[in-house]
Every structure is written in C-alpha cells, then in structure tokens.
Design an enzyme around this catalytic site. Structure first.
Site, PDB file in Angstrom:
ATOM      1  N   GLU A 138       0.818  -1.219   0.000  1.00 26.76           N
ATOM      2  CA  GLU A 138       0.000   0.000   0.000  1.00 26.76           C
ATOM      3  C   GLU A 138       0.846   1.259   0.000  1.00 26.76           C
ATOM      4  O   GLU A 138       0.602   2.199   0.742  1.00 26.76           O
ATOM      5  CB  GLU A 138      -0.948  -0.005   1.205  1.00 26.76           C
ATOM      6  CG  GLU A 138      -1.902  -1.187   1.211  1.00 26.76           C
ATOM      7  CD  GLU A 138      -2.936  -1.132   2.323  1.00 26.76           C
ATOM      8  OE1 GLU A 138      -2.645  -0.572   3.387  1.00 26.76           O
ATOM      9  OE2 GLU A 138      -4.047  -1.667   2.106  1.00 26.76           O
ATOM     10  N   ASP A 177      -8.375  -8.867   4.099  1.00 25.89           N
ATOM     11  CA  ASP A 177      -8.078  -7.765   5.008  1.00 25.89           C
ATOM     12  C   ASP A 177      -9.118  -7.635   6.116  1.00 25.89           C
ATOM     13  O   ASP A 177      -9.969  -6.751   6.053  1.00 25.89           O
ATOM     14  CB  ASP A 177      -8.013  -6.462   4.201  1.00 25.89           C
ATOM     15  CG  ASP A 177      -7.505  -5.302   5.035  1.00 25.89           C
ATOM     16  OD1 ASP A 177      -7.041  -5.548   6.157  1.00 25.89           O
ATOM     17  OD2 ASP A 177      -7.582  -4.154   4.560  1.00 25.89           O
ATOM     18  N   GLU A 180     -12.512  -2.023  12.183  1.00 25.71           N
ATOM     19  CA  GLU A 180     -12.528  -1.308  10.911  1.00 25.71           C
ATOM     20  C   GLU A 180     -13.694  -1.757  10.020  1.00 25.71           C
ATOM     21  O   GLU A 180     -14.362  -0.924   9.414  1.00 25.71           O
ATOM     22  CB  GLU A 180     -11.188  -1.539  10.202  1.00 25.71           C
ATOM     23  CG  GLU A 180     -11.121  -0.937   8.814  1.00 25.71           C
ATOM     24  CD  GLU A 180      -9.760  -1.126   8.158  1.00 25.71           C
ATOM     25  OE1 GLU A 180      -8.863  -1.721   8.787  1.00 25.71           O
ATOM     26  OE2 GLU A 180      -9.612  -0.657   7.012  1.00 25.71           O
TER      27      GLU A 180
HETATM   28  C1  BDP Z   1      -6.074  -2.101   6.146  1.00 25.27           C
HETATM   29  C2  BDP Z   1      -6.349  -0.713   6.569  1.00 25.27           C
HETATM   30  C3  BDP Z   1      -5.191   0.209   6.412  1.00 25.27           C
HETATM   31  C4  BDP Z   1      -3.961  -0.426   7.021  1.00 25.27           C
HETATM   32  C5  BDP Z   1      -3.710  -1.755   6.371  1.00 25.27           C
HETATM   33  C6  BDP Z   1      -2.574  -2.512   7.005  1.00 25.27           C
HETATM   34  O1  BDP Z   1      -7.449  -0.222   5.831  1.00 25.27           O
HETATM   35  O2  BDP Z   1      -5.511   1.421   7.018  1.00 25.27           O
HETATM   36  O3  BDP Z   1      -2.857   0.393   6.874  1.00 25.27           O
HETATM   37  O4  BDP Z   1      -4.835  -2.576   6.526  1.00 25.27           O
HETATM   38  O5  BDP Z   1      -2.859  -3.468   7.708  1.00 25.27           O
HETATM   39  O6  BDP Z   1      -6.980  -2.891   6.842  1.00 25.27           O
HETATM   40  O7  BDP Z   1      -1.415  -2.201   6.776  1.00 25.27           O
END
Ligand code: BDP
Length: 718
Positions: free
Chosen positions: A306, A380, A408
């Site tokens: 990401e 996720d 989340e």
């Molecule tokens: C996702 C989230 C994000 C996190 C990412 C992570 O949306 O904000 O940075 O995982 O785990 O669930 O790195």
C-alpha cells in the site's frame, strides 16, 4: 485442580447486586468491587490473613501492589504486603523459584514445570502459593488469583499450573504522531507525543496494568504506516519514557520502522538493505534506542505494501529487508516482526493469492529472530474470511498471527460485535497441512513445525475515550485478545464468562452480556456480508455499505472486484474454474470448498460465482437466502436492543445508557446495510425482495448518495 466449570457456575450464581451507582467504564475489568456476599467475603478474609512477597524486583513489586489493592477492596479489609515469611497460616506467599520456601513448596506439591512467564497457584498447609520462575509469572499469577477471588470460587484446594503458549503477546497501535489513529474509533491516541517525555499521563500506567492483567507482554506504539520521526532523538526520548512506565508491568516496547528512514532522516541516497552504509545506519540507530531502552523489543515493519517503501525498490526480497533489521537488533536480543500483508499494484493476480506467492519462496531465508506476521485471512480483516493460506505453508519460518481488535470492518466504534468467536473460528480452523488436526493454533504456537519464537499481534482498539474503546463491549475484544494470545486454545465461552463476571455485578446482566458476545459476530456477518460476500463497504473510511464502489485508483480497492455481481450470478470464483486460490491450501482443506454445492454457505461467495437462481441446501434460491440472511442479521441486533432494555436498573445507569444508545445506532445501521445492499444486488438479480421481508425505505440512489466526509479513522497523508 480447580474445575473450570465449577468456577463458571459460581460466577453466574454469584449474585452481588451491589453497585448500580455510577460507573463510566474506565476501570475496565479491573473494578474489584467489594464482594457483597458476606459469607463468601468472611470466608476469604479468614483464608487470606496476610500477603508475603518474597521477591524484590520491580515487577514483583507491581504484583504485590495489585494483590494488596485488589484483595483489600474485594474483602473490604486492608491486606498489606510484607516481605518476611513469619509463622502461621492464612498467607498468600508469592515468589519465584530462587526462594527456598517456594522451591520446597513446589516439590511438596509436585507442581509440574513452570516455564518462563508461567505460574502455579496452589494451596498447601493452609497457605496459598503463587509461584513462578520469573517475576512476570508472579504478576500474571497475581492477576489470575484476583480473578479467582472475584469469582467467589473455593480457594482452599487450589492447584493450577499455567504456562503461556505464545511468547510475544503484543498490541499493535496504529497511532500516528499527531495523535490520530488509523482505523481508530475510540478517540485520539492515549499517547500524548507532544507532551512526552515530561508530562506523564497517569493513563499510561493504567493502560500497562490492564494489559498485564490479561497477559499481554508487549506493545508497538506507532502506526505500521510508519513515520521516520520515530528515530529522531527527541522522539526516542518519548518512547523511553513510556518504556519506563511499562517495564514494571512486564511490557516491552516495540516500534515500527519505516524502511526509507535512512534516506529521510539519515540523508543517505539509498535504503538498499544490502548497502553497507544503510546497514551501518540501522545498526547505529538501534544502538541509540537500546541505550535509552535496554529491554527494547524490536521492530514491526510494513514494507512494499500500500505504498510503503521496502526492499523491493532495490530488487531485494522481503527476507533481505527483514534480515538487515534482524541483524541490527540481534546483539541486544531483539526481534523483527515482518508483515506479510502485501499486495502489488501491478500484479493482475487475485489479491487473496499475492502474499502467499510472495512469501512461500522465502521460507527458510529469514534470520532466527524474524517472525512473519500474517493477518488471519487472505484479504483484510473482513467480517469473515477463510484462514490465510500462509498458515502452515512456511514450516521453516516462525509465523505469527495478526488479528484486528479495532473494528474497521465490523461496525467501528458503535456496533456490539464480540470478536472472540471470530478469533476462535480462525485459531481452531484446520489447515490439514500435516494431516487432520493441523490447527492454525498449532502453527502459531510453534508445535506444528517446532518453532521456538511464537506470537500473536492485535491491532489495538484503544483510544482516549473515557471507557477506552467507545463501545463498552469492545473492552471484551481487548480482553479476549489477551487471553487467546496466552492460550490460543481457550474457548470463547470461558472468556465471555470471565469478562462478563468481571465487568458486571448482576447475574442477569452477565447472562445477557454473554449471550450478546456469543451471537453478535454471526449477526454482524449476516447484516453486512452474508454467504461469503466480502469487501463491499464504503470506500476509504470503510464506514457503512458500499457494494457499488467501482472507481478507485486500483481495482482491488473496489467492491465490484470482490462481489462480481452480474445479471446471472454473484461471488468470486476462486476454484479451479476461477483464480484457483484454493490451490494455495492443502488438498484436504481445498476439497471442502472445491465445488459450490459442497461449500459451507458461510464461504459460498468467497469461493464461487453462484447463479442467483441456484437452489441452496436450505431449499431457497441464492437470492432468497441472501435476503433472509440480511434480515436475520437485523433481527439479531433488534433482539439485543430488546434484551438490553430489560436490564434497566440492574446495571449502573451510565453504562446502561452507553450500551443502549450504541445498540440503537447498531440497529439502524444494520437496517441500512441490509437495505442498501439488497437494493443494489436487486438490480442484478432482477428479483423482488420477498414480500414477507421488510422492504427498503429508500431507493438505491438515496443510499449511494449518503456520505460521511469526517468519518473517523482515516490516515492523514504526510
Ligand atoms: C487495512 C487498513 C489500512 C492499514 C492496512 C494494514 O485499511 O488502514 O494500513 O490494513 O494493515 O486494513 O497495513
């Protein structure tokens, strides 16, 4: 051996209808109210006349403080700790095996092996011993004993031995340096970075205490989307101040390491892990940290994921990156937790497959002090996911679990959703990699592949709200995480009984709380993502439904990528006819989901693209079943509203209202999820929502137009 069932039964029958007076949730599960039942209280007072602490270290001192405070309050009589053994009976004797009195008692009692951080509690010659090999064990034993007393159990024949099954039991705070929390729904960070190290909020100690009470022994205080400022000397001083507060509670501090810090902070031209200057920079930084924090735990790293920097920018592997940091901390006994949450921008491969493809070839290439940290499922933290294929697939590498405690994707700060059931489902899932019984719990406790280094991480749900977690019941998720990190085989049922017993005094309230915690996860899955649907929430802040999300900077951030609804069918085909993500699991595991008709309905649309008119095992078509499921979820929440309202007057008004108001929000939002999702999917199924079910109040456009620009938990960009 004290019978668990016996304790539980007592807990429930133990009606201390004491304080319906004000409480705001700050005390968590550590309320230690006076035991209202006079007979039990008197009996305890006769059995606990004095408290003897044989060790002098700072952690033992904490154990003494806790015991004295907790017992004095529950027994309503001052129980002070002393250091000399003296004569007579009715003593609680607390000490490590370095004390002859403890070793003798252990031998006489024939207590089994007490391992690091473990403890034994036993009654012998009219005294009660809390024995351990190290002081952390004493602290955990002290908290266990306090729980036992709180439960009203018989303490005259105690005989138990508890060893933690995992070594690193760690919270991951996604807290930013400006005190916002990525995916945090309980206010701002409890860590006031600006005022540290000079102003020490008393809450830091309360935080450490709460963690220690459930066996958590480590914490990462900074976001995985890391900031290089972490390594600036003034910030390192702030972390050192926190570490000093955590230490007496047996908690080690860890930090996230931004991979490009040598460039951003060090002024180097590269962050290539094989470049000697880069290695040197990390070695020096690490030394600086250990100078301030001698028991510093090590680093947690999110790299090449990401948009975060990482070794692949230099054509190096994740192992190269992890090993460089592992070498820096190794001389000090530190470790590196390297996250497997990676998925590439360019790769057109099913996102669920990418981490496995990336990491399996690296098995055996990591240093001994590296743990690969894997999220429970391959996408996720969705309301429900099958297990991640990496569990059991890297036998030469210690693999640790990453759970999300913050919600989340499960209703954020307001919904009551007991996560322990979800954790349990994952931990007890069978990978079959070494035949039947190769549970995920066995992968992470190291027993399946003989791993020494083991751990479980939980993304914290803690903020500066007065009750720590916003929804009161979210405290139960923090509690459950700690208990499962100690013993991943523990049953949710037991955890709920413990938590409810410690949190509420009234037996009826406890019973209702347990009922909610038992069922609410399933209800949430139903009103958000039934039948294996996933990733259909609103974009960015992830608050509320958004199955229509179709335009994002990358396809695998959209909802349509995951549900693949069309006029004929819905769902993601991950079988041989689709992306074949199933091939990453053991054949026995994969066989369970190979064909749609054999697949458990809870994962149907995760693994298959199924026609709307397909008849399911329930006798209904897929479309009908989807409508029913959404509605069942809403009904579950409505039942919580009704059940909770019956408790008015039986729980203190402040907490009663907190829960009642949140449940109302949850009920409205469950309907919102149902109505928005069904209105949307209806455009594909081209069928009506069965007439006996509630119909959406608005048209699809209404739901699509709702927007919440200030929904909490989004990461600021720097
Ligand atoms: C996702 C989230 C994000 C996190 C990412 C992570 O949306 O904000 O940075 O995982 O785990 O669930 O790195």
């Amino acid at each position: 051996m004290i019978r668990l069932k016996f304790i539980i039964a007592l807990w429930l029958s133990f009606t201390a209808i004491s304080s319906v007076t004000g409480e705001d949730g700050y005390a968590l599960w550590l309320r230690y109210h006076k035991i209202e039942n006079k007979t039990i209280r008197k009996k305890y007072a006769s059995q606990i006349k004095s408290l003897v602490i044989l060790n002098k270290g700072e952690v033992a001192n904490t154990a003494a403080k806790e015991l004295s405070k907790g017992l004095s309050s529950m027994l309503d009589t001052k129980v002070e700790s002393q250091m000399s053994l003296g004569k007579g009976s009715g003593k609680i004797i607390v000490g490590t095996v370095e004390n002859a009195a403890i070793t003798q008692a252990i031998n006489k009692n024939k207590t089994g092996e007490i391992k690091n951080e473990g403890y034994a509690i036993f009654s012998l010659d009219k005294n009660i011993y809390i024995a351990a090999t190290d002081e952390k064990g004493l602290l955990y034993g002290a908290f266990h004993f306090l729980r036992t007393v709180h439960s009203g159990a018989d303490i005259s024949k105690l005989n138990l031995l508890e060893n933690p099954k995992l070594k690193v039991r760690i919270l991951n705070h996604w807290d930013n340096m400006d005190r916002t929390i990525e995916r945090g729904y309980a206010g701002f960070s409890i860590f006031n970075w600006h005022q540290l190290p000079d102003y020490i909020d008393p809450r830091y100690e309360d935080y450490a205490r709460a963690n220690a009470s459930i066996g958590i022994n480590a914490t990462v205080v900074t976001n995985v989307n890391a900031n290089y400022l972490v390594f600036r000397p003034d910030y390192m001083d702030k972390f050192a101040a926190l570490a000093d507060i955590f230490r007496p509670y047996g908690i080690k501090l860890y930090l996230t390491a931004r991979f490009s810090s040598p460039i951003e902070l060090g002024g180097l031209k590269t962050a290539d892990p094989l470049d000697p200057a880069v290695q040197q920079w990390w070695n020096e930084k690490t030394k600086e940290i250990y100078k301030r924090i001698p028991d510093f735990g090590g680093f947690l790293v999110k790299a090449n994921s990401e948009g975060q920097p990482g070794p692949q920018e230099y054509n190096r592997t994740h192992a190269d990156g992890a090993n460089m940091l592992a070498d820096a901390v190794a001389p000090f006994g530190g470790i590196v937790m390297w996250r497997a949450f990676v998925y590439s921008n360019e790769e057109p491969v099913d996102r669920a497959k990418q981490a496995y493809n990336e990491f399996v070839p690296l098995d055996g290439k990591f240093r001994k002090n590296v743990l690969v940290q894997v999220k429970n499922g391959p996408i996720d933290f969705q309301p429900r996911e099958p297990i991640h294929p990496l569990f059991g697939a890297m036998p030469k590498t210690p693999v640790m679990m990453e759970f999300q405690i913050t919600k989340e994707y499960l209703g954020q700060g307001t919904h009551l959703v007991g996560l322990s059931k979800m954790y349990e489902e994952v931990l007890k899932a069978d990978t079959y990699v070494k035949g039947k019984g190769s549970l995920v719990a066995k992968v992470i406790d190291g027993s399946l592949d003989n791993q020494e280094l083991t751990g479980m991480a939980g993304v914290a749900n803690i903020g500066n709200e007065r009750n720590w977690t916003s929804n009161l019941f979210a405290q139960a998720d923090w509690y459950a995480f700690g208990r499962l990190a100690w013993d991943p085989y523990m049953e949710s049922k037991t955890i709920f009984q413990e938590w409810a017993g410690l949190t509420f005094d009234n037996a009826e309230v406890q019973k209702t709380a347990i009922l909610f915690l038992e069922n609410s996860h399933e209800w949430c899955v139903k009103y958000m993502t039934p039948l294996g649907l996933h990733h259909i929430m609103a974009a960015n802040h992830h608050y509320g439904p958004g199955p229509w999300v179709s335009r994002m900077s990358r396809a695998d951030w959209t909802s349509v990528y995951y549900h693949k609804a069309d006029s004929v069918a819905v769902g993601f085909d991950r079988s041989v006819t689709g992306t074949n993500a199933l091939e990453q699991y053991s054949p026995e595991f994969a066989a369970q989901y190979a064909s749609a008709d054999k697949t458990d309905l809870k994962f149907l649309l995760w693994f298959h693209h199924v026609p709307w008119n397909q008849k399911l095992s329930t006798g209904k078509t897929l479309w009908e079943e989807m409508c029913e499921e959404y509605n069942r979820g809403v009904q579950g929440v409505s039942s919580m509203v009704t059940d909770w309202n019956k408790l008015k007057g039986k729980v203190d008004e402040e907490r009663f209202q907190q829960v009642a108001m949140h449940l109302k929000i949850q009920e409205d939002e469950a309907k919102w999820w149902r109505d928005a999702c069904l209105s949307y999917f209806k455009t594909f199924s081209r069928q009506a929502i069965p007439a006996h079910l509630p119909q959406p109040e608005h048209d699809l456009k209404y739901y699509q137009d709702l927007n919440y620009p200030y929904s909490p938990g989004i990461r600021p960009r720097w």
